[in-house]
Scaffold this motif. Sequence first.
Motif, PDB file in Angstrom:
ATOM      1  N   CYS A 450       0.854  -1.187   0.000  1.00  0.00           N
ATOM      2  CA  CYS A 450       0.000   0.000   0.000  1.00  0.00           C
ATOM      3  C   CYS A 450       0.890   1.236   0.000  1.00  0.00           C
ATOM      4  O   CYS A 450       1.827   1.319   0.794  1.00  0.00           O
ATOM      5  CB  CYS A 450      -0.901   0.005   1.222  1.00  0.00           C
ATOM      6  SG  CYS A 450      -1.892   1.512   1.324  1.00  0.00           S
ATOM      7  N   CYS A 453       0.315   2.889   3.588  1.00  0.00           N
ATOM      8  CA  CYS A 453       0.484   2.178   4.854  1.00  0.00           C
ATOM      9  C   CYS A 453       1.723   1.292   4.782  1.00  0.00           C
ATOM     10  O   CYS A 453       2.173   0.945   3.702  1.00  0.00           O
ATOM     11  CB  CYS A 453      -0.699   1.243   5.129  1.00  0.00           C
ATOM     12  SG  CYS A 453      -2.293   2.037   5.137  1.00  0.00           S
ATOM     13  N   CYS A 468      -6.219  -2.309   0.222  1.00  0.00           N
ATOM     14  CA  CYS A 468      -5.561  -2.262   1.516  1.00  0.00           C
ATOM     15  C   CYS A 468      -6.633  -2.384   2.589  1.00  0.00           C
ATOM     16  O   CYS A 468      -7.574  -1.596   2.613  1.00  0.00           O
ATOM     17  CB  CYS A 468      -4.802  -0.952   1.686  1.00  0.00           C
ATOM     18  SG  CYS A 468      -4.142  -0.780   3.353  1.00  0.00           S
ATOM     19  N   CYS A 471      -6.486   0.953   5.142  1.00  0.00           N
ATOM     20  CA  CYS A 471      -6.911   2.320   4.816  1.00  0.00           C
ATOM     21  C   CYS A 471      -7.962   2.347   3.709  1.00  0.00           C
ATOM     22  O   CYS A 471      -8.479   3.409   3.386  1.00  0.00           O
ATOM     23  CB  CYS A 471      -5.712   3.169   4.399  1.00  0.00           C
ATOM     24  SG  CYS A 471      -5.072   2.773   2.778  1.00  0.00           S
ATOM     25  N   ASN A 473      -7.532   1.908   0.565  1.00  0.00           N
ATOM     26  CA  ASN A 473      -6.955   2.254  -0.732  1.00  0.00           C
ATOM     27  C   ASN A 473      -7.081   1.059  -1.697  1.00  0.00           C
ATOM     28  O   ASN A 473      -6.909  -0.078  -1.291  1.00  0.00           O
ATOM     29  CB  ASN A 473      -5.477   2.602  -0.504  1.00  0.00           C
ATOM     30  CG  ASN A 473      -4.835   3.192  -1.728  1.00  0.00           C
ATOM     31  OD1 ASN A 473      -5.522   3.661  -2.626  1.00  0.00           O
ATOM     32  ND2 ASN A 473      -3.509   3.163  -1.755  1.00  0.00           N
TER      33      ASN A 473
END
Length: 735
Positions: A450, A453, A468, A471, A473
Amino acid sequence: MGKLSVLKVAINVPLSRLFDYLPPDDGCRPPPGARVRVPFGKQRQVGLVIAHAADSALPRNRIRRVLDVLDNAPLLREEDLWLLRFASDYYHHPVGEVAAAAIPALLRQGRPINPLLRHVGASDAARVLDIEALAKKAPRQAELLTLLLDAGGNGIDVDSLTEQMPAWRRSFRALAGKGLVTEFEMRADDPEPPPRGAAAAGPKLNADQQAAVIEIRAATGFHANILDGVTGSGKTEVYLHLIGEAIAAGRQVLVLVPEIGLTPQLVTRLRTRLGIEPALLHSGLSDLERLRSWRQARNGDAKLVVGTRSAVFTPMQDAGLIIVDEEHDHSFKQQEGFRYSARDLAIVRAKHLDIPIVLGSATPTLEMLHHCAAGNYSHLSLPRRAGAARPPELRIVDLGKTASAEGLSEPLAAAISEHLADSGQALIYLNRRGFAPTLICSGCGHVAECPRCDSRMTVHAKDRRLRCHHCGNARPLDEHCGECGAAMRPLGEGTQRLEDVLVRRYPDRRVMRIDSDSTQRKGAMGEALQRATRGEADILVGTQMLSKGHHFPKLTLVGIVNADQGLFGTDFRSAERLAQSIIQVAGRAGRESRIGEVIIQTAFPAHPFWQRLIEGGYAGVAQDALEERRLANWPPFSRLALLRSAATRRSDAHAFLDVAAGFVAGLAHGRLRVLGPVDAPMARRAGRYRAQLLLQSTDRRALHEVLRELRPMLEADPAARKVRWSIDVDPVELF
Ligand code: ADP
Ligand code: ZN
């Protein structure tokens, strides 16, 4: 007027203090527990009067006046306010934010406790209309009109109607043009509480259950009881008895359940067995529904209130008993904002009200077991399954010695075939959703990470995306490695992959996956569970979601695909947690007459944890873990508070905690152990760097004294402006 009277008001802002206001000009004195609208800076805010004071530290001409009094009678009574203040003190969290967490959204916004609602209904003319004729020309209008006719004279409030038929307005306008519908305002005056229906009889309590009921009943006033009963031992039957007795004595009962525990199964059981309609409080309700339950609890109409975490604050006229089901469940701890433990506050509340509390679990937390050992709480055990069901058998499969394909070992596959042939049902448990936890390059070994992260992206095969799980994403799946150009391939298993494997392997069987991806739609979870319960799937694949509280009558086999993540966890709670999740999911097997089997796949069969679990069960693991914690001085032998900070720059996150550590050193006089500041285990998440400072002490009072002084110092410090920070008292996650 004599003495100046000042109102101490809690306002929903992140500052740990009350704000002073003067009562309105008209002589009205809003009592503690009433809401007021106040000027706050350039804005207006809804606040809660916490107390009256004779004086203020501010000069009189600087104290502003309340604009409006929103409640003539207190919304919260003295004992409810007490709980808010306690929670604010104990968790060192601003009282205004605590109050905001405790009351329903509509009240927070200043709406009346029993608001006027817009309703729509059918007019008299509609009652003689030929609906079928209308249905031929205008089916949507006919559908709406039928709904409104069925609803009767009070019609339907606009919010509920929007939920049932989102696009109702257009049809409504057409019908209004023909004079067939009307619009009006009504107070949602609660209907008379439905009369107690006939309660269905339950099984006769067995000796263990009876002993538990007798002991719980024996104590007068506050007493905490840990109901330690293996899954299927009849804990719920014990609750039902106690609830029935309390209600018969005219008292109210509060039942707290984990987020996922408030299933239709449980609600139906409460309703039919007690013959009353429980007032529900959980996140799946609309704001109005939640307000209604809250109001019914507060005015005493709801005899039984069942809710998740924040329901612990529900005001009640005359609570006589509190029950916390699945006490070990982590959803009782709020993990962001106001970080409180609903379980612990429930105990505190019971103590303050001087009433009994029952905390049930098949896997009680070490904190509770420790209280029992110290003689503070009663330990009541239900060691056997009720009725005919026997405990499931646990078996270890050594992944190092057996062939396995995509997560499924031969012995587990063979067991699935066997149980299905015997018309059983199998549950395959893996606490990892998605297709695969990693996408790796077959050439250079590069893995997809990610960008925001410190974590890998999970492969989601259905829509060919990487996501992810920390988060949110997401991006399309990389076909080729960005470093060397070789092909990327998924590594490891998630529930989606396992589902595919099982479908391929058992083509004539029905496989159903239940995880948060498959149950996103509202109501999907309930439907899936019902289908599973009715036996409409032969193999269930799923995460933690499937392990909690459900009763699948046909289920005889549980396969735990990968338990090894927990064996080497860095958190001091790893062993406790691993044992809890295994025992909970194992408890789904063999809940009726057929004996259940549990197969645990591990690459580390020699790890002492397994032997302890198989020989000593959860109690054995718990005993060892408690001893380890005693030696290492971890909770429950000490107390913790975790100070977290996060910032876009790593140095800011650390600088804030350095300041905090300096303050702590000045305040603690050696009474605390300070660990850190250090990077959080996942140092970067959603683009923010995270760091933490752990405070530990065997002296709870000393820890709280330090935190009490620390909080305002941190609020005032310039370093705090560059970070997001929080204090987490009794943290359950150390990151
Ligand atoms: P738990 O809450 O501990 O998982 P439940 O109360 O749901 O256990 O009981 C498990 C099953 O055993 C249920 O089907 C319940 O009806 C049945 N049961 C509970 N107590 C008894 C009893 N005393 N005699 C017969 N069956 C019982
Ligand atoms: Zn991320």
